[in-house]
Motif scaffolding. Structure first.
Motif, PDB file in Angstrom:
ATOM      1  N   ASP A   1      21.691 -14.862  49.722  1.00 36.32           N
ATOM      2  CA  ASP A   1      21.206 -14.076  48.575  1.00 36.32           C
ATOM      3  C   ASP A   1      21.211 -15.230  47.459  1.00 36.32           C
ATOM      4  O   ASP A   1      22.055 -15.294  46.828  1.00 36.32           O
ATOM      5  N   HIS A   2      20.101 -15.860  47.191  1.00 35.49           N
ATOM      6  CA  HIS A   2      20.198 -16.864  46.192  1.00 35.49           C
ATOM      7  C   HIS A   2      19.585 -16.711  44.666  1.00 35.49           C
ATOM      8  O   HIS A   2      19.563 -17.304  43.919  1.00 35.49           O
ATOM      9  N   SER A   3      19.118 -15.029  44.976  1.00 31.30           N
ATOM     10  CA  SER A   3      18.802 -14.696  43.667  1.00 31.30           C
ATOM     11  C   SER A   3      19.683 -13.842  42.560  1.00 31.30           C
ATOM     12  O   SER A   3      19.103 -13.462  41.588  1.00 31.30           O
ATOM     13  N   LEU A   4      20.755 -14.027  43.106  1.00 35.68           N
ATOM     14  CA  LEU A   4      21.823 -13.243  42.454  1.00 35.68           C
ATOM     15  C   LEU A   4      22.169 -13.756  40.846  1.00 35.68           C
ATOM     16  O   LEU A   4      22.202 -14.913  40.816  1.00 35.68           O
ATOM     17  N   ASP A   5      22.157 -12.755  40.122  1.00 37.13           N
ATOM     18  CA  ASP A   5      22.785 -12.905  38.755  1.00 37.13           C
ATOM     19  C   ASP A   5      24.029 -12.339  38.451  1.00 37.13           C
ATOM     20  O   ASP A   5      23.889 -11.024  38.008  1.00 37.13           O
ATOM     21  N   LEU A   6      25.146 -12.967  38.602  1.00 36.74           N
ATOM     22  CA  LEU A   6      26.381 -12.343  38.382  1.00 36.74           C
ATOM     23  C   LEU A   6      27.092 -12.793  37.336  1.00 36.74           C
ATOM     24  O   LEU A   6      28.308 -12.314  36.939  1.00 36.74           O
ATOM     25  N   TYR A   7      26.555 -13.656  36.595  1.00 36.90           N
ATOM     26  CA  TYR A   7      27.061 -14.039  35.107  1.00 36.90           C
ATOM     27  C   TYR A   7      27.513 -12.985  34.364  1.00 36.90           C
ATOM     28  O   TYR A   7      26.661 -12.194  34.080  1.00 36.90           O
ATOM     29  N   GLY A   8      28.541 -13.147  33.998  1.00 35.78           N
ATOM     30  CA  GLY A   8      29.322 -11.906  33.153  1.00 35.78           C
ATOM     31  C   GLY A   8      29.794 -10.683  33.996  1.00 35.78           C
ATOM     32  O   GLY A   8      30.464  -9.728  33.241  1.00 35.78           O
ATOM     33  N   ASP A   9      29.382 -10.555  35.171  1.00 34.98           N
ATOM     34  CA  ASP A   9      30.122  -9.466  36.015  1.00 34.98           C
ATOM     35  C   ASP A   9      31.304  -9.859  36.355  1.00 34.98           C
ATOM     36  O   ASP A   9      31.964 -10.748  36.408  1.00 34.98           O
ATOM     37  N   THR A  10      32.263  -8.589  36.354  1.00 32.01           N
ATOM     38  CA  THR A  10      33.776  -9.022  36.885  1.00 32.01           C
ATOM     39  C   THR A  10      33.753  -8.664  38.362  1.00 32.01           C
ATOM     40  O   THR A  10      33.252  -7.567  38.772  1.00 32.01           O
ATOM     41  N   VAL A  11      34.262  -9.484  39.066  1.00 30.37           N
ATOM     42  CA  VAL A  11      34.315  -9.504  40.563  1.00 30.37           C
ATOM     43  C   VAL A  11      35.736  -9.489  41.231  1.00 30.37           C
ATOM     44  O   VAL A  11      36.541 -10.168  40.381  1.00 30.37           O
ATOM     45  N   ARG A  12      35.704  -8.902  42.212  1.00 29.15           N
ATOM     46  CA  ARG A  12      36.857  -9.217  43.053  1.00 29.15           C
ATOM     47  C   ARG A  12      36.744  -9.884  44.462  1.00 29.15           C
ATOM     48  O   ARG A  12      35.763  -9.396  45.290  1.00 29.15           O
ATOM     49  N   LEU A  13      37.452 -11.017  44.664  1.00 20.83           N
ATOM     50  CA  LEU A  13      37.430 -11.756  45.522  1.00 20.83           C
ATOM     51  C   LEU A  13      38.584 -11.201  46.783  1.00 20.83           C
ATOM     52  O   LEU A  13      39.520 -11.172  46.367  1.00 20.83           O
ATOM     53  N   GLU A  14      38.221 -11.103  47.854  1.00 24.60           N
ATOM     54  CA  GLU A  14      39.204 -10.479  48.810  1.00 24.60           C
ATOM     55  C   GLU A  14      39.121 -11.854  50.061  1.00 24.60           C
ATOM     56  O   GLU A  14      38.010 -11.997  50.709  1.00 24.60           O
ATOM     57  N   PHE A  15      40.132 -12.118  50.397  1.00 24.92           N
ATOM     58  CA  PHE A  15      40.553 -13.288  51.339  1.00 24.92           C
ATOM     59  C   PHE A  15      40.977 -12.979  52.586  1.00 24.92           C
ATOM     60  O   PHE A  15      41.994 -12.254  52.859  1.00 24.92           O
ATOM     61  N   VAL A  16      40.017 -13.220  53.744  1.00 26.65           N
ATOM     62  CA  VAL A  16      40.188 -12.772  54.921  1.00 26.65           C
ATOM     63  C   VAL A  16      40.944 -13.774  55.819  1.00 26.65           C
ATOM     64  O   VAL A  16      41.935 -13.490  56.397  1.00 26.65           O
ATOM     65  N   ASP A  17      40.510 -15.250  55.720  1.00 28.48           N
ATOM     66  CA  ASP A  17      41.059 -15.882  56.599  1.00 28.48           C
ATOM     67  C   ASP A  17      41.067 -17.558  56.054  1.00 28.48           C
ATOM     68  O   ASP A  17      39.923 -17.813  55.190  1.00 28.48           O
ATOM     69  N   TYR A  18      41.963 -18.345  56.208  1.00 24.08           N
ATOM     70  CA  TYR A  18      41.730 -19.800  55.795  1.00 24.08           C
ATOM     71  C   TYR A  18      40.855 -20.397  56.948  1.00 24.08           C
ATOM     72  O   TYR A  18      41.210 -20.316  58.053  1.00 24.08           O
ATOM     73  N   GLN A  19      40.017 -21.137  56.236  1.00 25.83           N
ATOM     74  CA  GLN A  19      39.114 -22.180  57.247  1.00 25.83           C
ATOM     75  C   GLN A  19      39.387 -23.672  57.393  1.00 25.83           C
ATOM     76  O   GLN A  19      39.580 -23.891  58.399  1.00 25.83           O
ATOM     77  N   ARG A  20      39.678 -24.195  56.190  1.00 25.93           N
ATOM     78  CA  ARG A  20      40.084 -25.574  56.097  1.00 25.93           C
ATOM     79  C   ARG A  20      40.497 -25.997  55.141  1.00 25.93           C
ATOM     80  O   ARG A  20      40.396 -25.518  54.053  1.00 25.93           O
ATOM     81  N   PRO A  21      41.093 -27.279  54.986  1.00 25.92           N
ATOM     82  CA  PRO A  21      41.655 -27.882  53.704  1.00 25.92           C
ATOM     83  C   PRO A  21      40.361 -28.393  52.901  1.00 25.92           C
ATOM     84  O   PRO A  21      39.328 -28.605  53.101  1.00 25.92           O
ATOM     85  N   THR A  22      40.668 -28.740  51.439  1.00 25.16           N
ATOM     86  CA  THR A  22      39.650 -29.120  50.643  1.00 25.16           C
ATOM     87  C   THR A  22      39.461 -30.756  51.091  1.00 25.16           C
ATOM     88  O   THR A  22      40.407 -31.290  51.262  1.00 25.16           O
ATOM     89  N   LEU A  23      38.273 -31.167  51.204  1.00 22.88           N
ATOM     90  CA  LEU A  23      38.000 -32.718  51.756  1.00 22.88           C
ATOM     91  C   LEU A  23      37.188 -33.269  50.640  1.00 22.88           C
ATOM     92  O   LEU A  23      36.288 -32.659  49.960  1.00 22.88           O
ATOM     93  N   LYS A  24      37.357 -34.390  50.770  1.00 24.50           N
ATOM     94  CA  LYS A  24      36.312 -35.589  49.979  1.00 24.50           C
ATOM     95  C   LYS A  24      35.243 -36.101  50.854  1.00 24.50           C
ATOM     96  O   LYS A  24      35.618 -36.756  51.958  1.00 24.50           O
ATOM     97  N   PHE A  25      34.026 -36.037  50.617  1.00 24.52           N
ATOM     98  CA  PHE A  25      33.119 -36.486  51.593  1.00 24.52           C
ATOM     99  C   PHE A  25      32.420 -37.754  50.692  1.00 24.52           C
ATOM    100  O   PHE A  25      32.502 -37.817  49.786  1.00 24.52           O
ATOM    101  N   ASP A  26      31.928 -38.444  51.702  1.00 25.92           N
ATOM    102  CA  ASP A  26      31.093 -39.654  51.254  1.00 25.92           C
ATOM    103  C   ASP A  26      29.756 -39.840  50.457  1.00 25.92           C
ATOM    104  O   ASP A  26      29.359 -40.438  49.728  1.00 25.92           O
ATOM    105  N   GLY A  27      29.413 -38.344  50.340  1.00 25.32           N
ATOM    106  CA  GLY A  27      28.059 -38.121  49.690  1.00 25.32           C
ATOM    107  C   GLY A  27      27.621 -36.828  49.787  1.00 25.32           C
ATOM    108  O   GLY A  27      28.215 -36.033  50.484  1.00 25.32           O
ATOM    109  N   ILE A  28      26.591 -36.429  48.904  1.00 25.97           N
ATOM    110  CA  ILE A  28      26.153 -34.941  49.028  1.00 25.97           C
ATOM    111  C   ILE A  28      25.623 -34.619  50.295  1.00 25.97           C
ATOM    112  O   ILE A  28      25.754 -33.362  50.609  1.00 25.97           O
TER     113      ILE A  28
END
Length: 338
Positions: free
Chosen positions: A282-309
């Motif tokens: 859903d790319h039409s969401l406007d959540l700015y100013g909303d209070t949200v709760r994020l729930e963590f289910v599983d770790y997927q991978r470490p943060t990486l640096k990529f060569d480009g976009i």
């Protein structure tokens, strides 16, 4: 309108509450060990026809006495009290902890807050409980004061890893797991998945430009932020911005959550650690100013640096697919009281 039974001074406790059974603690994380103690509190309250109450403090006493924000807290203030109520207590006496407050003697603490404030007739504690100025009061002190002021004292053993009363589930162990990114291990000790909560802020808009608009949390969300990396999880809107009231609020929306300093973008000045969540499809969401709760289910991978976009976008597509597979067997979070 029913008022939430959270009080911040003895004078706020309603006179109609009646006699109580009380348990005292910081309850950081309100984990399985805490909830075992609370279940015993509720049991003893019922057998005595009393109202079960949790007595707790904010800020964390160690923060106040040391002047340092250590340990990092698993749950924020409001989430901690919310979880205590969800555990089934009839009220929470949430006292502001200050250096002045810390000067109460053990007897004054018991008399002012337990006896006069809450009308305690039963106090449920662990064997290693300490209270009062310089932690001078212990379980024997509480028993002596119970005889003087007319309340029972019940001790509760720690809940072990398998719930058999052996070993210990501790906030420290949960904290260490989260700081290693081991959200599943933390969830086993918490008895639920770990969450963080905050208002959605404006970010750099990079995700939107790449086709992955994200909800960006602020620099200090409620709850301990796990180790840097990419996680599978869920996003729930718990409080809408006034401009959004009337639109459907997201509840348990599948999300890919990223934590880190975005190392691919090295031209943004001093790196800032961010928490951002991409809600799937859903790319039409406007959540700015909303209070949200994020729930963590599983770790997927470490943060990486990529060569480009392009390489980053390709990886983001893979991350979303991994998240989909992970969440396919993970229950959607149930609605909770807020």
């Amino acid at each position: 309108m029913t008022r939430t039974p959270i009080w911040h001074s003895a004078s706020e406790v309603p006179s109609h509450l009646g006699a109580t059974a009380v348990s005292i603690g910081n309850y950081d994380g309100v984990h399985r060990g805490h909830r075992y103690v609370l279940s015993q509190l509720i049991h003893h309250a019922r057998t005595r026809s009393l109202t079960p109450v949790a007595l707790t403090f904010w800020p964390h006493p160690r923060h106040v006495m040391s002047g340092k924000v250590d340990p990092q807290l698993i749950t924020g203030h409001e989430d901690r009290d919310r979880l205590l109520l969800l555990a089934g207590v009839g009220g929470v006496l949430d006292l502001e902890f200050t250096r002045e407050f810390a000067q109460h003697s053990a007897e004054d603490f018991v008399r002012i807050f337990l006896v006069e404030g809450l009308g305690a007739r039963c106090v449920v504690l662990g064997e290693d409980a300490l209270f009062g100025r310089a932690n001078a009061g212990n379980i024997d002190t509480m028993r002596e004061l119970g005889q003087e002021y007319g309340f029972d004292v019940v001790t509760v053993s720690d809940l072990g890893p398998e719930g058999q009363g052996t070993g210990r589930i501790s906030s420290s162990a949960i904290r260490e797991s989260l700081l290693r990114g081991e959200v599943e291990t933390a969830a086993a000790m918490l008895g639920r998945r770990h969450t963080v909560t905050d208002v959605v802020h404006h970010g750099f808009q990079r995700g939107r430009e790449m086709g992955f608009p994200t909800a960006n949390l602020g620099p200090t969300p409620q709850g301990l932020v796990p180790a840097d990396g990419v996680y599978a999880g869920y996003l729930t809107v718990i409080d809408q911005h006034p401009d959004h009231v009337g639109t459907a609020a997201l509840a348990g929306a599948p999300a890919t959550i990223s934590i880190g300093t975005n190392p691919t973008f090295t031209d943004a000045g001093i790196p800032q650690r961010t928490v951002e969540a991409y809600v799937h499809d859903d790319h039409s969401l406007d959540l700015y100013g909303d209070t949200v709760r994020l729930e963590f289910v599983d770790y997927q991978r470490p943060t990486l640096k990529f060569d480009g976009i392009d390489a980053l976008i390709e990886q983001m597509h893979k991350d979303v697919e991994v998240t989909r597979r992970t969440l396919a067997s993970a229950p959607v979070p149930e609605p909770s009281a807020d």
